[in-house]
Scaffold this active site. Structure first.
Site, PDB file in Angstrom:
ATOM      1  N   ASP A 101      41.122 -48.828  -9.583  1.00 53.28           N
ATOM      2  CA  ASP A 101      41.540 -48.303  -8.224  1.00 53.28           C
ATOM      3  C   ASP A 101      42.921 -47.572  -8.292  1.00 53.28           C
ATOM      4  O   ASP A 101      43.424 -47.235  -7.327  1.00 53.28           O
ATOM      5  CB  ASP A 101      41.909 -49.497  -7.222  1.00 53.28           C
ATOM      6  CG  ASP A 101      40.156 -49.996  -6.855  1.00 53.28           C
ATOM      7  OD1 ASP A 101      39.546 -48.906  -6.622  1.00 53.28           O
ATOM      8  OD2 ASP A 101      40.004 -51.105  -7.096  1.00 53.28           O
ATOM      9  N   HIS A 126      39.319 -56.083  -3.436  1.00 49.71           N
ATOM     10  CA  HIS A 126      37.993 -55.761  -4.325  1.00 49.71           C
ATOM     11  C   HIS A 126      38.063 -54.193  -3.873  1.00 49.71           C
ATOM     12  O   HIS A 126      39.177 -53.540  -4.497  1.00 49.71           O
ATOM     13  CB  HIS A 126      36.703 -56.243  -3.539  1.00 49.71           C
ATOM     14  CG  HIS A 126      35.532 -56.082  -4.383  1.00 49.71           C
ATOM     15  ND1 HIS A 126      35.468 -55.451  -5.320  1.00 49.71           N
ATOM     16  CD2 HIS A 126      34.190 -56.386  -3.954  1.00 49.71           C
ATOM     17  CE1 HIS A 126      34.202 -55.448  -5.725  1.00 49.71           C
ATOM     18  NE2 HIS A 126      33.383 -55.992  -5.048  1.00 49.71           N
ATOM     19  N   HIS A 185      42.967 -57.473 -13.361  1.00 51.17           N
ATOM     20  CA  HIS A 185      41.337 -57.806 -13.107  1.00 51.17           C
ATOM     21  C   HIS A 185      40.917 -59.154 -13.649  1.00 51.17           C
ATOM     22  O   HIS A 185      41.332 -59.660 -14.527  1.00 51.17           O
ATOM     23  CB  HIS A 185      40.667 -56.750 -13.828  1.00 51.17           C
ATOM     24  CG  HIS A 185      39.425 -56.559 -13.323  1.00 51.17           C
ATOM     25  ND1 HIS A 185      38.149 -57.183 -13.760  1.00 51.17           N
ATOM     26  CD2 HIS A 185      38.812 -55.469 -12.617  1.00 51.17           C
ATOM     27  CE1 HIS A 185      37.322 -56.592 -13.371  1.00 51.17           C
ATOM     28  NE2 HIS A 185      37.459 -55.552 -12.508  1.00 51.17           N
TER      29      HIS A 185
HETATM   30  N1  CMC Z   1      50.289 -58.070  -9.080  1.00 53.46           N
HETATM   31  C1  CMC Z   1      51.255 -59.007  -9.675  1.00 53.46           C
HETATM   32  N2  CMC Z   1      50.678 -60.217 -10.149  1.00 53.46           N
HETATM   33  C2  CMC Z   1      49.495 -60.226 -10.235  1.00 53.46           C
HETATM   34  C3  CMC Z   1      48.452 -59.280  -9.946  1.00 53.46           C
HETATM   35  C4  CMC Z   1      48.800 -58.182  -9.310  1.00 53.46           C
HETATM   36  N3  CMC Z   1      48.373 -56.964  -8.988  1.00 53.46           N
HETATM   37  N4  CMC Z   1      47.385 -59.525 -10.298  1.00 53.46           N
HETATM   38  C5  CMC Z   1      47.462 -60.897 -10.821  1.00 53.46           C
HETATM   39  N5  CMC Z   1      48.668 -61.234 -10.798  1.00 53.46           N
HETATM   40  C6  CMC Z   1      49.196 -62.363 -11.433  1.00 53.46           C
HETATM   41  C7  CMC Z   1      49.016 -63.677 -10.415  1.00 53.46           C
HETATM   42  O1  CMC Z   1      50.138 -63.894  -9.497  1.00 53.46           O
HETATM   43  C8  CMC Z   1      48.902 -64.860 -11.462  1.00 53.46           C
HETATM   44  O2  CMC Z   1      50.100 -65.134 -11.652  1.00 53.46           O
HETATM   45  P1  CMC Z   1      50.611 -66.708 -12.226  1.00 53.46           P
HETATM   46  O3  CMC Z   1      49.828 -67.019 -13.318  1.00 53.46           O
HETATM   47  O4  CMC Z   1      51.937 -66.595 -12.263  1.00 53.46           O
HETATM   48  O5  CMC Z   1      50.019 -67.519 -10.969  1.00 53.46           O
HETATM   49  C9  CMC Z   1      48.094 -63.980 -12.719  1.00 53.46           C
HETATM   50  O6  CMC Z   1      48.587 -62.841 -12.459  1.00 53.46           O
HETATM   51  C10 CMC Z   1      46.887 -64.391 -12.915  1.00 53.46           C
HETATM   52  O7  CMC Z   1      46.158 -63.589 -11.857  1.00 53.46           O
HETATM   53  P2  CMC Z   1      44.844 -64.204 -10.661  1.00 53.46           P
HETATM   54  O8  CMC Z   1      45.335 -64.097  -9.339  1.00 53.46           O
HETATM   55  O9  CMC Z   1      44.654 -65.595 -11.093  1.00 53.46           O
HETATM   56  O10 CMC Z   1      43.726 -63.424 -11.147  1.00 53.46           O
HETATM   57  P3  CMC Z   1      42.445 -63.141 -10.584  1.00 53.46           P
HETATM   58  O11 CMC Z   1      41.676 -63.116 -11.578  1.00 53.46           O
HETATM   59  O12 CMC Z   1      41.880 -64.328  -9.489  1.00 53.46           O
HETATM   60  O13 CMC Z   1      42.613 -61.710  -9.709  1.00 53.46           O
HETATM   61  C11 CMC Z   1      42.538 -59.630  -8.965  1.00 53.46           C
HETATM   62  C12 CMC Z   1      42.082 -60.679  -9.913  1.00 53.46           C
HETATM   63  C13 CMC Z   1      41.974 -58.409  -9.202  1.00 53.46           C
HETATM   64  C14 CMC Z   1      41.890 -60.155  -7.507  1.00 53.46           C
HETATM   65  C15 CMC Z   1      44.064 -59.393  -8.926  1.00 53.46           C
HETATM   66  O14 CMC Z   1      44.563 -59.052 -10.120  1.00 53.46           O
HETATM   67  C16 CMC Z   1      44.689 -58.770  -7.814  1.00 53.46           C
HETATM   68  O15 CMC Z   1      44.805 -59.134  -6.610  1.00 53.46           O
HETATM   69  N6  CMC Z   1      45.121 -57.219  -8.014  1.00 53.46           N
HETATM   70  C17 CMC Z   1      45.509 -56.470  -7.006  1.00 53.46           C
HETATM   71  C18 CMC Z   1      44.390 -56.024  -6.126  1.00 53.46           C
HETATM   72  C19 CMC Z   1      43.493 -54.960  -7.010  1.00 53.46           C
HETATM   73  O16 CMC Z   1      44.016 -54.095  -7.476  1.00 53.46           O
HETATM   74  N7  CMC Z   1      42.184 -55.479  -6.752  1.00 53.46           N
HETATM   75  C20 CMC Z   1      40.979 -54.241  -7.458  1.00 53.46           C
HETATM   76  C21 CMC Z   1      40.434 -55.071  -8.606  1.00 53.46           C
HETATM   77  S1  CMC Z   1      39.475 -53.722  -9.586  1.00 53.46           S
HETATM   78  C22 CMC Z   1      38.150 -53.106  -8.586  1.00 53.46           C
HETATM   79  C23 CMC Z   1      37.358 -54.169  -7.699  1.00 53.46           C
HETATM   80  O17 CMC Z   1      36.981 -55.181  -8.227  1.00 53.46           O
HETATM   81  O18 CMC Z   1      37.098 -53.774  -6.790  1.00 53.46           O
END
Ligand code: CMC
Length: 429
Positions: free
Chosen positions: A364, A269, A308
């Site tokens: 971010d 986050h 996201h």
């Molecule tokens: N790098 C590589 N692969 C990713 C990433 C990433 N940053 N984010 C998602 N994926 C992949 C994930 O592995 C999954 O692949 P598969 O379908 O093959 O299993 C697919 O994309 C869908 O991802 P998800 O994990 O189901 O998505 P989510 O909605 O649960 O997670 C998230 C959202 C923001 C937690 C995630 O994208 C992440 O961990 N990003 C990196 C951390 C980050 O930048 N966070 C800041 C978010 S914005 C500001 C805030 O909220 O504070």
């Protein structure tokens, strides 16, 4: 009941058919409970780990269209607010629902300015943190400790009490944040300067050493204010949902904001801005980018600052931040990590892995580069996110308190543990 705005469900276990109303594109999860196999059955529930498809409240504060990269506060596009407004005006808008007129704005900023100081015992409290305590840990604990300074904040049914503690928290956040930084580097603490802007006063408490007066660089003052606007609210994200869940127990707002700040601290986050900088430093040079992308695609690491839950296109905040970065770098000199970030973005946006999953830079990805160029240490990045987000948390909390439909938050579970069994004495195990 019949009509177009209903959903007909046939339970194939019993052959029975049910009709449940649809309103605002939703069905009420509780309407599923009438669907039973027999009189003893508890009734059907919906299972939604991580709330992927559950609306937990009605809210009139922030609107996001994730597919089209739209973000609005009270209907105003984020791009216009970032261009024309300032953080305190935006905080008023989030809380009160309308932009203030001149008299309202002056009264609001005057209220904020007189509450920027902290009780001297807060200073002593902060003095107790370890010399190298992470500023975010200090922030979370100090906000929680404020609950003990303002016991009257427990009276959440009083509009006047709520207003007075909302003002206090927005006013005191920069002071707590700056002091958490100064403590972690062993520098003397600087008191607020009500003559400065909200962001300028924060910069003064961060930067000032021996000067009688501190004048922040106008470009950096404005850039920080714009970053505060962009981070002020983002509807029902992890920390805001925490604010609402904790607030739903009717606890005082200091305790609830402390919990929300703790949720923000996590690297998935608000902690992501810190994680992005660590990642860029670890990558070190542009030629290592293809290898990193390979590791990401192999599932060995995440590309921090990408992806996201809601945005499935370019995060509109990231777009504004990217432009802002140029203005800041004109003053501070370019952050050398920018080239690595741009190369990562370029390759990722062309790559099938990212395209298929609709992974774009989020808020971010570039904010940390600006913070670093402004000489904030990496450990302060999430604190810089928390300062303005307090306005959003409090607006959402205020809305929650006044919402007659809300009750204490209490999800259900699917029990997966052992069936009933008898206790076994220790010598028999
Ligand atoms: N790098 C590589 N692969 C990713 C990433 C990433 N940053 N984010 C998602 N994926 C992949 C994930 O592995 C999954 O692949 P598969 O379908 O093959 O299993 C697919 O994309 C869908 O991802 P998800 O994990 O189901 O998505 P989510 O909605 O649960 O997670 C998230 C959202 C923001 C937690 C995630 O994208 C992440 O961990 N990003 C990196 C951390 C980050 O930048 N966070 C800041 C978010 S914005 C500001 C805030 O909220 O504070």
């Amino acid at each position: 009941m019949s009509g177009n705005n209903t959903l007909t469900i046939t339970d194939n276990r019993t052959g029975k058919t049910y009709e449940v109303p649809i309103a605002d594109g939703t069905i009420r999860a509780n309407d599923l409970r009438q669907i039973k196999t027999d009189a003893q059955d508890f009734g059907l529930m919906s299972y939604d780990p991580a709330f992927l498809n559950t609306a937990s409240c009605r809210s009139a504060i922030t609107y996001i269209d994730g597919d089209n990269g739209v973000l609005q506060y009270r209907g105003y596009p984020i791009e216009q607010l970032a261009e024309e407004s300032n953080f305190l005006e935006v905080a008023y808008l989030l809380l009160e629902g309308e932009l203030p007129n001149k008299a309202q704005y002056e009264a609001w900023t005057a209220d904020i300015n007189v509450h920027t100081f902290l009780h001297e015992n807060v200073r002593k409290f902060m003095d107790g943190f370890r010399y190298d305590a992470h500023p975010m840990s200090q922030l979370i604990s100090t906000i929680g400790a404020l609950s003990s300074f303002y016991p009257e904040a427990k009276d959440i049914s009083s509009h006047a009490q709520r207003y007075s503690h909302i003002v206090r928290m927005i006013a005191k956040m920069p002071t707590i944040a700056a002091w958490s930084h100064r403590h972690s580097i062993g520098f003397p603490l600087i008191y607020p300067d009500p003559e400065l802007s909200y962001a300028g006063n924060f910069l003064s408490m961060i930067k000032r050493i021996t000067e009688d007066e501190y004048t922040p660089h106008p470009v950096l003052d404005r850039a920080l204010d714009v970053l505060f606007i962009l981070h002020a609210d983002h509807e029902q994200n992890c920390s805001t949902s925490t604010m609402r869940v904790v607030g739903s127990s009717n606890v005082d707002p200091y305790s609830a904001v402390s919990a929300a700040a703790a949720a923000l601290y996590g690297p998935l986050h608000g902690g992501a801005n810190e994680a992005v900088l660590r990642m860029l430093k670890e990558i070190g040079s542009k030629d290592r980018v293809p290898q990193v992308i390979k590791e990401v695609k192999a599932g060995e690491r995440l590309l921090m600052g990408f992806g996201h839950r809601v945005y499935k296109s370019y995060d509109p905040r990231a777009k504004t931040i990217k432009k802002l970065a140029d203005q800041v770098f004109d003053v501070t000199g370019k952050n050398p990590l920018l080239d690595i970030a741009l190369e990562l973005e370029r390759i990722a946006l062309e790559d099938d892995y990212f395209v298929k999953r609709k992974l774009y830079p989020n808020v971010d990805f570039y904010s940390g580069l600006i913070y670093e160029a402004m000489k904030f240490p990496t450990a302060m990045f999430t604190v810089l996110f928390a300062i303005p987000r307090v306005a959003g948390w409090l607006a959402q909390w205020n809305e929650l308190v006044e919402d007659k439909e809300q009750k204490i938050a209490r999800p259900r579970q699917i029990y997966t543990g052992p069936a009933l069994r008898n206790y076994v004495a220790m010598d028999k195990r």
